[in-house]
Design an enzyme around this catalytic site. Sequence first.
Site, short mmCIF file in Angstrom:
data_model
loop_
_atom_site.label_atom_id
_atom_site.label_comp_id
_atom_site.label_asym_id
_atom_site.label_seq_id
_atom_site.Cartn_x
_atom_site.Cartn_y
_atom_site.Cartn_z
N CYS A 46 -6.09 52.18 104.49
CA CYS A 46 -6.49 53.54 104.09
C CYS A 46 -6.03 54.57 105.11
O CYS A 46 -5.62 55.67 104.75
CB CYS A 46 -8.00 53.61 103.88
SG CYS A 46 -8.55 52.52 102.55
N THR A 47 -6.08 54.19 106.37
CA THR A 47 -5.60 55.09 107.42
C THR A 47 -4.09 55.27 107.29
O THR A 47 -3.57 56.39 107.38
CB THR A 47 -5.97 54.54 108.81
OG1 THR A 47 -7.41 54.47 108.90
CG2 THR A 47 -5.43 55.42 109.92
#
Length: 150
Positions: A46-47
């Site tokens: 997600c980062t």
Amino acid sequence: METLNVGDTAPDFEAVDQDGNKVRLSDFKNDVVVLYFYPKDNTPGCTMEAKNFRDNMDIFKDKGIKVLGVSVDSSESHKKFQDKFNLNFTLVSDKQKDIVKKYGVMGLATAKRVTYLIKDGKIVFVYPKVSPKEHAKEVYDKIMELKLVE
């Protein structure tokens, strides 16, 4: 519920962003919207995806394309995520899991990684599986290929 399909009306929603401001999909009815769902703030994939959108945000902004990231994390979590990685787009909190259910992207306890391209309130393209590393460029190229913006 299954993910939505091309041609479906994009369900409207009202939620809060990382700053506690109300966000409604209907506020962007005249814009091309990238509505991307992701599982959790501050996790590796997600980062990577968020940083990829951040690093490519100029090409989206130049064409007036709006990017909204949605997860079931709180607006406070989103704010920390935004600050930590200098994210330059809106993160929508769906703690009640209403939006993820409307869009058919509810996983076990989080959102699945799915992206919808929306224009004039309609879904024009769906990425049911997303590779986070180069997703922003892939999305931009698809928007240009579909001639969604000038």
